[in-house]
Design a protein around this motif. Structure first.
Motif, PDB file in Angstrom:
ATOM      1  N   CYS A  80     -40.611  33.676  48.245  1.00  0.00           N
ATOM      2  CA  CYS A  80     -40.729  32.941  46.754  1.00  0.00           C
ATOM      3  C   CYS A  80     -41.977  32.543  46.248  1.00  0.00           C
ATOM      4  CB  CYS A  80     -39.906  32.049  46.667  1.00  0.00           C
ATOM      5  SG  CYS A  80     -37.934  32.847  46.646  1.00  0.00           S
ATOM      6  N   HIS A 105     -35.319  25.137  45.140  1.00  0.00           N
ATOM      7  CA  HIS A 105     -35.709  26.495  44.546  1.00  0.00           C
ATOM      8  C   HIS A 105     -35.486  27.246  45.530  1.00  0.00           C
ATOM      9  CE1 HIS A 105     -38.032  29.658  42.860  1.00  0.00           C
ATOM     10  NE2 HIS A 105     -37.760  30.340  44.082  1.00  0.00           N
ATOM     11  N   HIS A 158     -31.034  30.415  45.039  1.00  0.00           N
ATOM     12  CA  HIS A 158     -31.127  32.050  45.028  1.00  0.00           C
ATOM     13  C   HIS A 158     -29.632  32.671  45.590  1.00  0.00           C
ATOM     14  CE1 HIS A 158     -35.265  32.631  43.807  1.00  0.00           C
ATOM     15  NE2 HIS A 158     -35.869  32.337  44.499  1.00  0.00           N
ATOM     16  N   GLU A 171     -36.428  34.186  39.440  1.00  0.00           N
ATOM     17  CA  GLU A 171     -37.489  33.348  40.237  1.00  0.00           C
ATOM     18  C   GLU A 171     -37.413  32.092  39.121  1.00  0.00           C
ATOM     19  OE1 GLU A 171     -38.111  33.190  43.454  1.00  0.00           O
ATOM     20  OE2 GLU A 171     -37.537  35.289  43.661  1.00  0.00           O
TER      21      GLU A 171
HETATM   22 ZN   LIG Z   1     -37.973  32.453  44.920  1.00  0.00          ZN
END
Ligand SMILES: [Zn+2]
Length: 722
Positions: A19, A569, A573, A630
């Motif tokens: 990522c 983060h 996902h 993202e």
């Molecule tokens: Zn990511």
């Protein structure tokens, strides 16, 4: 967390969200990472990282009319911010304000002083951590007192790689027998005999390849993936309409072809014609192949999930001898196959005919020679470095030792990681990070229970998925067994072949077997972080634990702005457009109600629309669709740590936001920035700071940002998907 362009053939990382950004030249000439398991000696033939000082030898052997690096591109004209990842846009006398351009405000001085080191095409916070890991690993690789089988393996490969005397003495000889073998093929039957003999065709592109990977529908079981050859220009779209990146790649390859093909017996003129003919042949293969844009689309996973029996594959492949080929690879006992690109198989069946025999032989020879030259002698290696620099806009080369470490790490991940952990105890950090992940997961639980646009049923499933998340912190407790691999006394090429065969053997044992989810699918020394939807795991690994992300004695503000935001983060996902397609056990099954999913997409749409209004430089409008997942993860990650911050007394928000902007600091070449801009699923680094922070009230309050300021967004225009 960081960008990681995955090769389709690397089945088990097919949908892992690697990522961040950071080291941008992690892919090879195809824009894909390749592995020792798939094409062994080709694996570091990349027009990629580099090595060693320029030697005079290169001047003598390289073609004289080496193409000039592209000049004259425009990097100005960004809106509402300049692209401050590009150092050429930055001057010493700029007016800096957090209200105007927060990323630049925090990182200006750093950018002014930063240099992209030789052999790199970018430099930033991720590289600093990677450097720390690298220095410790190199100490290990050079430590002659080290004992044990892992140490023996990694040091054997390391020294074999650095044994330039032997490599130079061998020259191009290791390629010649295979080239002669291909040249001698006279009929389609002989061609079939060749591609169905894994030993003869070792390192040669044969249209298809295979290996076991986690099933998408049932992630508890292995399925045998059937993938196709990667394309020289990387993105299939380049064969329809060439972009400036395609042009650069093409020029670099022509340069390599003109250098390398004469070394194996062709003239320079023949070399260019051969390369163009190869590309022409590839054009057919690219016609119906997935493009980079396809692979970033949310429906990509359902498009690749084509489960077939051997009989069905045979029926779908009336001309290409797929059954015999699969048997030759050792997977004919597989009950199920996952055919990644059925349309490419159709094309293979169209082109696998007598009239194309010469074109196919040419395709194989050109790709074999160019794909394997990085493993040969110094001259070939340095030509590769030059080509890499032409594509990436980089200069010079990495020191040999560093490159050797990257080879060892990718070819012998398990032994390298284990030897590292034996030397550098990481138990304490494992406990700390595990606890921190748990803490952030519990914040997500709060976040999910507060989402008023979600129905109760979907919310329950989301929380269930969260509760079932596997926490892969720092390093695994279980490893693959490399006890039977022996490399002592082998040359570099022999090492690669031995590793390839060993991996193949390991993989054969997986056929029809159960997936052991305690064996992680990541290299724990990589400076990156991942969410893997196929086992619902968050992977916060040792390779990222350093620098501005994590160090002992860090304040809470720095911790939350660093590794905390990364953890937030990755968790997100599990719930983005990809994660929504996998359930709590990692099986591909939608758990959202249609109504909720529509509401989610509507929220995502607002983010896409916002990104679409941004321009990196003149003519470079950001493609919100490509970076949506993202960008959503960045927002959700920051929201999660801000929620954690609410629980702290006297939390210093200024320090926190600055720490966050610091992890995205970067200088990068224009060529590589263009690559990210056009083909990566991550927003450009300066946007990862600016767009993310400008969605939060805390940012406005801390820096007194008001209407009219460049960082200002009206409350109704602010986006929070979660
Ligand atoms: Zn990511």
């Amino acid at each position: 967390m960081k960008k990681r362009i995955v090769a389709l053939l690397l089945t088990c990382v097919l949908v892992i969200s690697g990522c961040a950004s950071g080291e941008k030249n992690g892919g090879n000439e195809n824009g894909t990472e390749s592995s020792v398991t798939e094409s062994s000696i080709a694996q570091e033939s990349s027009v990629e990282e580099s090595s060693a000082e320029e030697s005079s030898a290169i001047e003598e052997t390289a073609p004289t009319e080496e193409p000039e690096a592209e000049e004259g591109y425009v990097t100005t004209g960004g809106n509402p911010w300049i692209d401050s990842d590009l150092k050429e846009n930055i001057t010493a006398d700029m007016t800096l304000s957090p209200k105007d351009d927060f990323h630049l405000y925090v990182n200006h001085d750093w950018i002014m002083n930063a240099q992209i080191p030789e052999g790199h095409s970018s430099w930033g916070a991720f590289n600093v951590v990677a450097d720390e890991i690298e220095a410790k690993a190199l100490a290990l690789l050079n430590d002659e007192t080290l004992t044990g089988h892992d140490a023996e393996l990694i040091q054997s490969l390391y020294h074999a790689y650095l044994d330039w005397d032997s490599r130079n003495a061998a020259g191009v000889t290791p390629l010649m027998s295979t080239i002669e073998d291909i040249k001698g093929i006279k009929t389609m039957d002989e061609l079939t005999d060749f591609i169905c003999d894994m030993d003869r065709a070792y390192g040669v592109p044969t249209f298809l390849g295979g290996g076991n990977g986690t099933g998408l529908t049932d992630s508890s079981k292995y399925i045998t993936y059937i993938a196709n050859d990667s394309l020289m220009l990387g993105d299939a779209a380049e064969y329809k309409e060439r972009t400036e990146m395609g042009d650069r790649t093409y020029e670099a390859y022509v340069y390599l072809a003109k250098y390398m093909l004469p070394r194996v017996g062709y003239t320079e003129e023949e070399a260019v014609a051969m390369f163009d003919a190869m590309l022409d042949f590839e054009k057919k293969l690219a016609e119906n192949a997935f493009t980079s844009a396809d692979s970033m689309s949310p429906d990509y996973l359902s498009k690749v999930n084509n489960v077939r029996t051997l009989k069905e594959l045979e029926e779908a492949s009336p001309v290409f001898p797929i059954k015999r080929f699969i048997k030759a690879m050792g997977y004919d006992n597989a009950k199920e196959f996952l055919l990644i690109q059925p349309k490419v198989l159709d094309t293979v069946n169209e082109v696998y005919v007598e009239e194309n025999l010469d074109a196919i032989k040419n395709y194989m020879i050109v790709k074999y020679v160019l794909g394997n030259m990085g493993a040969l002698d110094r001259e070939a290696y340095e030509a590769n470095v030059k080509a890499s620099n032409m594509v990436n806009g980089s200069e010079g080369s990495l020191p040999d030792e560093k490159l050797a470490f990257s080879i060892v790490r990718s070819a012998l991940t398990t032994p390298m990681d284990r030897a590292y952990l034996e030397k550098y105890d990481s138990k304490e950090v494992k406990t700390r990070i595990t606890n921190m992940i748990k803490e952030i997961i519990s914040v997500y639980r709060e976040m999910l229970s507060e989402e008023d646009w979600m129905s109760e049923a979907t919310r329950e499933k989301a929380i269930e998925k969260l509760d079932n998340m596997r926490i892969n912190a720092i390093y695994p407790d279980k490893w693959l067994d490399y006890g039977k691999l022996e490399l002592k006394g082998l040359s570099y090429l022999e090492c690669l072949k031995a590793i390839s065969e060993f991996n193949q053997e390991l993989d054969h044992k997986n056929t029809n077997g159960k997936v052991d989810k305690d064996l992680w699918s990541v290299d724990t020394l990589e400076t990156n972080a991942f969410y893997n939807p196929m086992d619902n795991s968050i992977n916060i690994i040792l390779g990222l634990l350093g620098g501005d992300f994590y160090h002992e004695g860090m304040s809470d503000e720095e911790l939350y702005g660093g590794i905390g935001a990364v953890i937030g983060h990755e968790i997100s996902h599990a719930f983005d457009t990809n994660g929504a397609q996998f359930d709590k056990n990692g099986n591909m099954a939608s758990w959202w109600s249609m109504k909720d999913y529509t509401a989610f997409q509507k929220r995502a749409r607002k983010l896409i629309d916002h990104y679409n209004t941004l321009t990196a430089w003149e003519g470079a409008q950001i493609m919100g669709n490509n970076c949506q997942t993202e960008a959503i993860a960045d927002l959700a990650g920051l929201k999660a740590v801000l929620k954690l911050a609410e629980k702290k007394e006297n939390f210093d928000y200024e320090k926190f936001f600055k720490a966050y902007a610091t992890i995205w600091q970067e200088v990068i070449t224009y060529e590589t920035e263009y690559m990210i801009y056009s083909q990566d699923s991550h927003p450009l680094n300066y946007l990862r700071t600016n767009v993310t922070v400008q969605q939060f009230d805390e940012f406005y309050k801390t820096f007194d940002v008001k209407e009219g300021d460049n960082m200002y967004l009206a409350p109704e225009d602010r986006i929070l998907v979660w």
